[in-house]
Motif scaffolding. Structure first.
Motif, PDB file in Angstrom:
ATOM      1  N   MET A   4     -54.136 -95.118 -94.334  1.00 29.96           N
ATOM      2  CA  MET A   4     -53.554 -96.397 -93.931  1.00 29.96           C
ATOM      3  C   MET A   4     -54.587 -97.520 -93.898  1.00 29.96           C
ATOM      4  O   MET A   4     -54.223 -98.689 -93.771  1.00 29.96           O
ATOM      5  CB  MET A   4     -52.874 -96.255 -92.568  1.00 29.96           C
ATOM      6  CG  MET A   4     -51.680 -95.297 -92.589  1.00 29.96           C
ATOM      7  SD  MET A   4     -50.428 -95.725 -93.831  1.00 29.96           S
ATOM      8  CE  MET A   4     -49.801 -97.235 -93.156  1.00 29.96           C
ATOM      9  N   GLU A   5     -55.877 -97.197 -94.047  1.00 29.26           N
ATOM     10  CA  GLU A   5     -56.913 -98.236 -94.098  1.00 29.26           C
ATOM     11  C   GLU A   5     -56.709 -99.169 -95.281  1.00 29.26           C
ATOM     12  O   GLU A   5     -57.169-100.305 -95.270  1.00 29.26           O
ATOM     13  CB  GLU A   5     -58.308 -97.598 -94.175  1.00 29.26           C
ATOM     14  CG  GLU A   5     -58.743 -96.935 -92.897  1.00 29.26           C
ATOM     15  CD  GLU A   5     -60.117 -96.300 -93.019  1.00 29.26           C
ATOM     16  OE1 GLU A   5     -60.890 -96.703 -93.919  1.00 29.26           O
ATOM     17  OE2 GLU A   5     -60.411 -95.409 -92.217  1.00 29.26           O
ATOM     18  N   LEU A  56     -54.852-106.695 -97.105  1.00 30.77           N
ATOM     19  CA  LEU A  56     -54.752-107.958 -96.362  1.00 30.77           C
ATOM     20  C   LEU A  56     -56.008-108.799 -96.540  1.00 30.77           C
ATOM     21  O   LEU A  56     -55.930-110.016 -96.727  1.00 30.77           O
ATOM     22  CB  LEU A  56     -54.475-107.688 -94.883  1.00 30.77           C
ATOM     23  CG  LEU A  56     -53.090-107.111 -94.582  1.00 30.77           C
ATOM     24  CD1 LEU A  56     -52.996-106.701 -93.112  1.00 30.77           C
ATOM     25  CD2 LEU A  56     -52.000-108.103 -94.938  1.00 30.77           C
ATOM     26  N   THR A  57     -57.161-108.173 -96.498  1.00 33.46           N
ATOM     27  CA  THR A  57     -58.424-108.883 -96.716  1.00 33.46           C
ATOM     28  C   THR A  57     -58.480-109.456 -98.131  1.00 33.46           C
ATOM     29  O   THR A  57     -58.891-110.602 -98.335  1.00 33.46           O
ATOM     30  CB  THR A  57     -59.618-107.932 -96.479  1.00 33.46           C
ATOM     31  OG1 THR A  57     -59.565-107.466 -95.139  1.00 33.46           O
ATOM     32  CG2 THR A  57     -60.941-108.628 -96.728  1.00 33.46           C
ATOM     33  N   THR A  58     -58.039-108.679 -99.091  1.00 34.94           N
ATOM     34  CA  THR A  58     -58.025-109.134-100.484  1.00 34.94           C
ATOM     35  C   THR A  58     -57.117-110.344-100.645  1.00 34.94           C
ATOM     36  O   THR A  58     -57.485-111.327-101.298  1.00 34.94           O
ATOM     37  CB  THR A  58     -57.568-107.995-101.415  1.00 34.94           C
ATOM     38  OG1 THR A  58     -58.510-106.921-101.301  1.00 34.94           O
ATOM     39  CG2 THR A  58     -57.489-108.447-102.860  1.00 34.94           C
ATOM     40  N   ILE A  59     -55.940-110.285-100.052  1.00 38.79           N
ATOM     41  CA  ILE A  59     -55.002-111.406-100.151  1.00 38.79           C
ATOM     42  C   ILE A  59     -55.581-112.649 -99.479  1.00 38.79           C
ATOM     43  O   ILE A  59     -55.461-113.757-100.005  1.00 38.79           O
ATOM     44  CB  ILE A  59     -53.633-111.027 -99.551  1.00 38.79           C
ATOM     45  CG1 ILE A  59     -52.958-109.982-100.453  1.00 38.79           C
ATOM     46  CG2 ILE A  59     -52.739-112.252 -99.388  1.00 38.79           C
ATOM     47  CD1 ILE A  59     -51.723-109.347 -99.865  1.00 38.79           C
ATOM     48  N   GLN A  60     -56.242-112.475 -98.350  1.00 33.67           N
ATOM     49  CA  GLN A  60     -56.883-113.615 -97.687  1.00 33.67           C
ATOM     50  C   GLN A  60     -57.932-114.252 -98.586  1.00 33.67           C
ATOM     51  O   GLN A  60     -58.041-115.470 -98.679  1.00 33.67           O
ATOM     52  CB  GLN A  60     -57.507-113.185 -96.361  1.00 33.67           C
ATOM     53  CG  GLN A  60     -56.470-112.916 -95.288  1.00 33.67           C
ATOM     54  CD  GLN A  60     -57.094-112.328 -94.021  1.00 33.67           C
ATOM     55  OE1 GLN A  60     -58.243-111.904 -94.004  1.00 33.67           O
ATOM     56  NE2 GLN A  60     -56.316-112.301 -92.951  1.00 33.67           N
TER      57      GLN A  60
END
Length: 112
Positions: free
Chosen positions: A96-97, A103-107
């Motif tokens: 699940m990491e 999310l970090t990539t999308i940010q």
């Protein structure tokens, strides 16, 4: 020996391995991405030429915007493939990491 070879092939097919993470894009997708990146590379050279010729700033900025859009298209294709394949595989494996990673990539993609 055959069992070890089969396990190695199965692990190589996954996006995420213990020692090294790799994508598994089809040859068609790779060709599409390389074609798009070649076009972006040409656009960058064109922008450089515009600056060297003292082209009107607004025209250069328009070309920069077009280049950014083309690069964003490459990122969207990669992100879609990543979500549909790599992320799904890792979630199915119980990792699940990968959600935090995405999310970090999308940010990073949304920073401007």
């Amino acid at each position: 020996m055959e069992k070890k070879q089969r396990a190695a092939v199965e692990e190589e097919a996954h996006c995420h391995t213990v020692s090294e993470r790799k994508s598994h894009h089809s040859d068609l997708v790779k060709k599409n991405l390389v074609t798009r990146l070649n076009r972006v590379e040409g656009q960058i050279r064109g922008i450089k030429g515009l600056i060297e010729k003292d082209t009107y700033c607004d025209d250069v900025i328009t070309q920069i915007a077009a280049t950014q859009s083309a690069l964003n298209s490459v990122a969207k294709i990669l992100l879609e493939g990543h979500l549909r394949n790599c992320v799904v595989d890792r979630i199915q494996e119980g990792d699940m990491e990968v959600v935090d990673e995405v999310l970090t990539t999308i940010q990073r993609l949304m920073k401007k």
